[in-house]
Motif scaffolding. Structure first.
Motif, PDB file in Angstrom:
ATOM      1  N   GLN A 184      -1.583   1.756  -7.030  1.00  0.00           N
ATOM      2  CA  GLN A 184      -2.023   2.908  -6.257  1.00  0.00           C
ATOM      3  C   GLN A 184      -2.278   4.094  -7.188  1.00  0.00           C
ATOM      4  O   GLN A 184      -1.647   4.213  -8.245  1.00  0.00           O
ATOM      5  CB  GLN A 184      -0.951   3.287  -5.224  1.00  0.00           C
ATOM      6  CG  GLN A 184      -0.673   2.218  -4.190  1.00  0.00           C
ATOM      7  CD  GLN A 184      -1.888   1.899  -3.345  1.00  0.00           C
ATOM      8  OE1 GLN A 184      -2.675   2.783  -3.014  1.00  0.00           O
ATOM      9  NE2 GLN A 184      -2.052   0.620  -3.016  1.00  0.00           N
ATOM     10  N   SER A 226       0.808  -1.222   0.000  1.00  0.00           N
ATOM     11  CA  SER A 226       0.000   0.000   0.000  1.00  0.00           C
ATOM     12  C   SER A 226       0.840   1.269   0.000  1.00  0.00           C
ATOM     13  O   SER A 226       0.349   2.333  -0.379  1.00  0.00           O
ATOM     14  CB  SER A 226      -0.943   0.005   1.204  1.00  0.00           C
ATOM     15  OG  SER A 226      -0.203   0.010   2.418  1.00  0.00           O
ATOM     16  N   GLN A 227       2.108   1.182   0.419  1.00  0.00           N
ATOM     17  CA  GLN A 227       2.963   2.366   0.453  1.00  0.00           C
ATOM     18  C   GLN A 227       3.826   2.495  -0.799  1.00  0.00           C
ATOM     19  O   GLN A 227       4.627   3.415  -0.916  1.00  0.00           O
ATOM     20  CB  GLN A 227       3.856   2.332   1.694  1.00  0.00           C
ATOM     21  CG  GLN A 227       3.099   2.305   3.011  1.00  0.00           C
ATOM     22  CD  GLN A 227       2.130   3.458   3.143  1.00  0.00           C
ATOM     23  OE1 GLN A 227       2.503   4.623   2.961  1.00  0.00           O
ATOM     24  NE2 GLN A 227       0.879   3.156   3.453  1.00  0.00           N
ATOM     25  N   SER A 228       3.690   1.557  -1.713  1.00  0.00           N
ATOM     26  CA  SER A 228       4.422   1.611  -2.981  1.00  0.00           C
ATOM     27  C   SER A 228       3.494   2.100  -4.084  1.00  0.00           C
ATOM     28  O   SER A 228       2.284   2.211  -3.901  1.00  0.00           O
ATOM     29  CB  SER A 228       4.965   0.219  -3.340  1.00  0.00           C
ATOM     30  OG  SER A 228       5.872  -0.250  -2.365  1.00  0.00           O
TER      31      SER A 228
END
Length: 473
Positions: free
Chosen positions: A365, A337-339
């Protein structure tokens, strides 16, 4: 007056009848007899066509037990008929995949073509890149007519980020034998030229969005032709909506849907509710592609993804339509989720640039980095489709090229790499449709693994892992 006695008919096989007997033995499952007969064919004067067929048969029989021996026969068949596309593809595949790390000693000292390529592959898998390169170059020097070695050396150079050198080798290979090498480019300048080219054209598709679909925080997106929609879509959608624990809309991209596929989609909407679905319909004439139309089915989703990102402005989980979610997917998606993007790679498959990144699971994302990656991937795919080169694995060649060479002059998007064991290779199903899978798996690939496809429609509830499966009393 008695008639003269007719001579008894000869029981000796002709090369053609002996070859036919070998084929029949192979079809019946008698591999030992088939191998004996194929070898006997090769000792006679059957001509190039029959000898090539015998080499084909021996290659088929040996591929599971001795890939190098299978490659030797495939090479012999190709040498007899070098313009035959099937034999060319078979040899390319075998030379690409043979040679494990443990085989270095086995192939050390061999100076034949198959032995040298196998040694190069084994050395690469063992982490000995310089020695691998020497083996490949020796093969090219000794057997320059076997151009498939160019692909092996090109992939090694790409692995070492010698991108311009790899690009030149792929182009040489494409000029010699065409195929997958023709759609593989790794020069940063080539990727830069794609980025600076005219804006890519989108596909012509209608879009029908359920009223509630626009409010879901995630879109699960799958694309397929009518045949795959009928075969795989119901199980895939059910697994997402019943087993994945995702709060999501489901986007189904149908390419050339027929009445049966439309009936399947209508049934899904009735069962799960129209507010969960986004339906895209694309109609396109693919007759000119022939059997390569399957490449377009795999690539079409990439041609529309950048536009869908801008339209939806939320995370997208793009999946192959033959995948089943076999447990809660939230932990997997949280890991990426942070990429900008999450996708799978398999280190042991990196002998091939086409398997550097897999296209079956892609967590996207709504970030500028993800959009730049997918926009360049779309440009790459369109470049080769426009030139009449719809070769299989074009989508993964595009992703690998963009990853390796697409951001030489700018910050690269951030990737999370999923390990290969997010896929299960086994599903055990009982009479009630309950199923057990590997304990690390998030997905089961029906088509890729083959097993269980006949009973996929019965999968309705996950019980546990293979290790938990009760033994018969």
């Amino acid at each position: 007056m008695p008639h003269p006695t007719k001579p008894a008919p000869s029981l000796a096989f002709t090369p053609a009848s002996q070859f036919q007997a070998a084929l029949e033995a192979e079809r019946s499952g008698d591999g030992t007899t088939a191998a004996t007969l194929y070898r006997q064919v090769l000792t006679g004067k059957g001509g190039d066509a029959i000898h090539a067929g015998a080499h084909d048969g021996l290659s088929r029989l040996l591929v599971g037990s001795d890939m190098a021996a299978a490659a030797e026969h495939a090479l012999a068949a190709w040498r007899l008929t070098p313009t035959d596309p099937t034999r060319r593809s078979n040899l390319w595949q075998l030379l690409t995949h043979l040679g494990e790390a443990a085989d270095v000693a086995r192939f050390q000292g061999r100076d034949d073509c198959v032995g040298l390529v196998a040694l190069g592959n084994a050395l690469r898998r063992d982490g000995q890149g310089l020695r691998a390169e020497r083996a490949y170059r020796r093969a090219l020097e000794r057997f320059p007519e076997v151009s498939f070695t160019l692909s092996r050396l090109a992939c090694l150079c790409a692995e070492q980020h010698r991108l311009e050198e790899a690009d030149a080798l792929f182009q040489q290979a494409a000029q010699r034998h065409d195929g997958r090498d023709a759609v593989t480019r790794t020069a940063p300048a080539f990727l830069q030229s794609l980025r600076q080219g005219p804006p890519p054209t989108g596909i012509r598709a209608t879009i029908q969005e359920g009223a509630g679909a626009t409010n879901r925080p995630l879109v699960v997106y799958a694309s397929c032709d009518a045949g795959y929609a009928v075969k795989f879509l119901p199980s895939m959608v059910r697994s997402i909506l019943e087993d994945s624990a995702l709060d999501c809309a489901v986007a189904v991209h149908l390419i050339n849907p027929d009445p049966e596929a439309e009936s399947v989609v209508a049934g899904l909407i009735t069962r799960h509710g129209a507010d969960r679905f986004i339906i895209l319909r694309e109609t396109i004439d693919l007759s000119a592609m022939g059997s390569n139309a399957k490449t377009y089915y795999a690539c079409s989703r990439f041609l529309v993804l950048p536009d869908l990102m801008l339209r939806w402005n939320r995370p997208i989980l793009m999946l192959d339509v033959d995948l089943l979610a076999v447990r809660d997917l939230n932990p997997l998606l949280a890991s990426s989720s942070q990429s900008d993007l999450g996708m799978m790679s398999h280190a042991l498959k990196r002998l091939d640039i086409w398997s550097l990144l897999y296209a079956d699971v892609l967590h996207i994302q709504p970030t500028p980095g993800a959009w730049r990656f997918l926009d360049l991937t779309r440009r790459y795919i369109q470049h080769f489709l426009a030139r009449g080169l719809p070769y299989w694995f074009l989508d993964q060649a595009a992703m690998a090229a963009v990853h390796l060479a697409g951001f030489a002059d700018s910050a690269a998007p951030r990737l999370t790499i999923y390990p290969a064991d997010i896929h299960s290779s086994r599903v055990m199903v009982d009479a009630d449709g309950r199923y057990w899978t590997d304990d690390s798996a998030y997905f089961y690939s029906v088509r890729a693994t083959g097993g269980g496809q006949h009973s996929v429609h019965r999968l309705n509830r996950r019980v546990g892992t293979i290790a938990d499966l009760p033994l018969p009393s």
